[in-house]
Design an enzyme around this catalytic site. Sequence first.
Site, PDB file in Angstrom:
ATOM      1  N   ASN A   1      -0.925  -1.698   5.931  1.00 49.62           N
ATOM      2  CA  ASN A   1      -2.053  -2.149   5.095  1.00 49.62           C
ATOM      3  C   ASN A   1      -2.274  -3.650   5.271  1.00 49.62           C
ATOM      4  OD1 ASN A   1      -2.934   0.226   3.667  1.00 49.62           O
ATOM      5  ND2 ASN A   1      -1.058   0.117   2.470  1.00 49.62           N
TER       6      ASN A   1
ATOM      7  N   CYS B   1      -3.294   6.926   7.668  1.00 49.33           N
ATOM      8  CA  CYS B   1      -4.578   6.226   7.600  1.00 49.33           C
ATOM      9  C   CYS B   1      -5.582   7.057   8.402  1.00 49.33           C
ATOM     10  CB  CYS B   1      -4.446   4.815   8.175  1.00 49.33           C
ATOM     11  SG  CYS B   1      -6.005   3.906   8.153  1.00 49.33           S
ATOM     12  N   GLY B   2      -6.534   7.669   7.721  1.00 56.76           N
ATOM     13  CA  GLY B   2      -7.457   8.598   8.381  1.00 56.76           C
ATOM     14  C   GLY B   2      -8.450   7.897   9.290  1.00 56.76           C
TER      15      GLY B   2
ATOM     16  N   ASN C   1      -0.542  10.373   1.787  1.00 55.43           N
ATOM     17  CA  ASN C   1      -0.503   9.166   0.956  1.00 55.43           C
ATOM     18  C   ASN C   1      -1.190   9.507  -0.377  1.00 55.43           C
ATOM     19  OD1 ASN C   1      -3.109   9.411   1.978  1.00 55.43           O
ATOM     20  ND2 ASN C   1      -3.379   7.228   2.360  1.00 55.43           N
TER      21      ASN C   1
ATOM     22  N   ASN D   1      -4.075   4.900  -4.066  1.00 51.49           N
ATOM     23  CA  ASN D   1      -5.461   4.606  -3.675  1.00 51.49           C
ATOM     24  C   ASN D   1      -6.355   5.262  -4.724  1.00 51.49           C
ATOM     25  OD1 ASN D   1      -4.909   3.550  -0.796  1.00 51.49           O
ATOM     26  ND2 ASN D   1      -3.789   5.490  -0.877  1.00 51.49           N
TER      27      ASN D   1
ATOM     28  N   GLU E   1      -8.233   0.491  -2.296  1.00 45.63           N
ATOM     29  CA  GLU E   1      -7.110   0.975  -1.498  1.00 45.63           C
ATOM     30  C   GLU E   1      -5.813   0.240  -1.826  1.00 45.63           C
ATOM     31  OE1 GLU E   1      -6.929   1.750   2.620  1.00 45.63           O
ATOM     32  OE2 GLU E   1      -9.091   1.908   2.829  1.00 45.63           O
ATOM     33  N   ARG E   2      -4.754   1.016  -1.956  1.00 43.09           N
ATOM     34  CA  ARG E   2      -3.413   0.429  -2.102  1.00 43.09           C
ATOM     35  C   ARG E   2      -3.179  -0.493  -0.906  1.00 43.09           C
ATOM     36  NH1 ARG E   2       1.793   4.373  -1.559  1.00 43.09           N
ATOM     37  NH2 ARG E   2       0.699   4.801   0.395  1.00 43.09           N
TER      38      ARG E   2
ATOM     39  N   CYS F   1     -12.388   4.849   3.293  1.00 44.53           N
ATOM     40  CA  CYS F   1     -10.985   5.283   3.315  1.00 44.53           C
ATOM     41  C   CYS F   1     -10.995   6.738   3.778  1.00 44.53           C
ATOM     42  CB  CYS F   1     -10.380   5.147   1.921  1.00 44.53           C
ATOM     43  SG  CYS F   1      -8.687   5.718   1.797  1.00 44.53           S
ATOM     44  N   GLY F   2     -10.429   6.996   4.951  1.00 40.75           N
ATOM     45  CA  GLY F   2     -10.495   8.348   5.515  1.00 40.75           C
ATOM     46  C   GLY F   2      -9.682   9.351   4.728  1.00 40.75           C
ATOM     47  N   THR F   3      -8.436   9.007   4.427  1.00 43.53           N
ATOM     48  CA  THR F   3      -7.622   9.919   3.615  1.00 43.53           C
ATOM     49  C   THR F   3      -8.246  10.068   2.232  1.00 43.53           C
ATOM     50  OG1 THR F   3      -6.213   8.019   3.031  1.00 43.53           O
ATOM     51  CG2 THR F   3      -5.411   9.505   4.783  1.00 43.53           C
TER      52      THR F   3
END
Length: 291
Positions: A78, A87-88, A160, A193, A211-212, A220-222
């Site tokens: 990060n 990370c998506g 995550n 997140n 996001e964390r 943010c993909g995930t």
Amino acid sequence: MTSTQRLAYLKGHGTENDFVIVPDPDGRLDLPRAAVARICDRRAGLGGDGVLRVVRSAAHPEAQDQADEAEWFMDYRNGDGSIAEMCGNGVRVFARYLLHAGLVEAGDLAIATRAGVRRVHVAKTGDVTVSMGRAELFEESVVVTVGGRSWPARNVSMGNPHAVVFVEDLAHAGDLLAVPPFSPASVYPDGVNIEFVADRGPHHVAMRVHERGSGETRSCGTGACAVAVATARRDGPAPAETGTPAIYTVDVLGGSLSITELPDGTVEMTGPAEIVAEGTFEPAWLTAALA
Ligand SMILES: N[C@H](CCC[C@H](N)C(=O)O)C(=O)O
């Protein structure tokens, strides 16, 4: 690494979630937390939401067990230097880099991550599709409070942690400059997140995210996967019960992602991935950053 060697980097992004890519195939580079934060600093460094270090799986202790299946390991960090499981958007950009660098052929490939092997389809141009594994939904929830309003969040893991909050208007998320207060904190001992979601139409939502480890990002993909699954559960029976895939368009500040949850529970994400630039670090700057 000697002070005369120039370490290469590239910049890339996926729906404006941007990353500094650091090729380190033999895993020689020690990247302490402070160095990652310095690299991601948008004034004193290159700037980025995170770093993608590119290491052969066989050369990284956390990925050696994946080496038979996936030659390359995405060592994701990060923007504050903290480590996350997945990370998506990053894995799409990582795949785009591998193709750009001639390290893989276009088509289907496997990438090792801290959340396990992820299968990716990458063509020379166009969107990249990632099989993101299964979402895990947990009963235990938190309440998120912003500007005097409170909402229960859905607790979803994509490897995550995510807290998904449904709001009438994305402006209710506030400025997202700090972590939106949530309780009980014990539900997410390692941080979380937090996504705020508003409807845009049938199977179509929009989100903002804190996001964390990176703050508010453009995507943010995930998080988009967690949002699509939480929305699918809100809207009806799971694909596992209906036998029909659930397909959602998730608008993020930096673009749009298409998320499909299959009847077997697998979540697929499709979206863009671009390499923006490449260069080398100034040795003196890097030596100071790594000190
Ligand atoms: N900040 C996240 C990792 C990056 C997630 C996001 N950039 C994505 O595309 O999935 C975390 O600490 O879990």
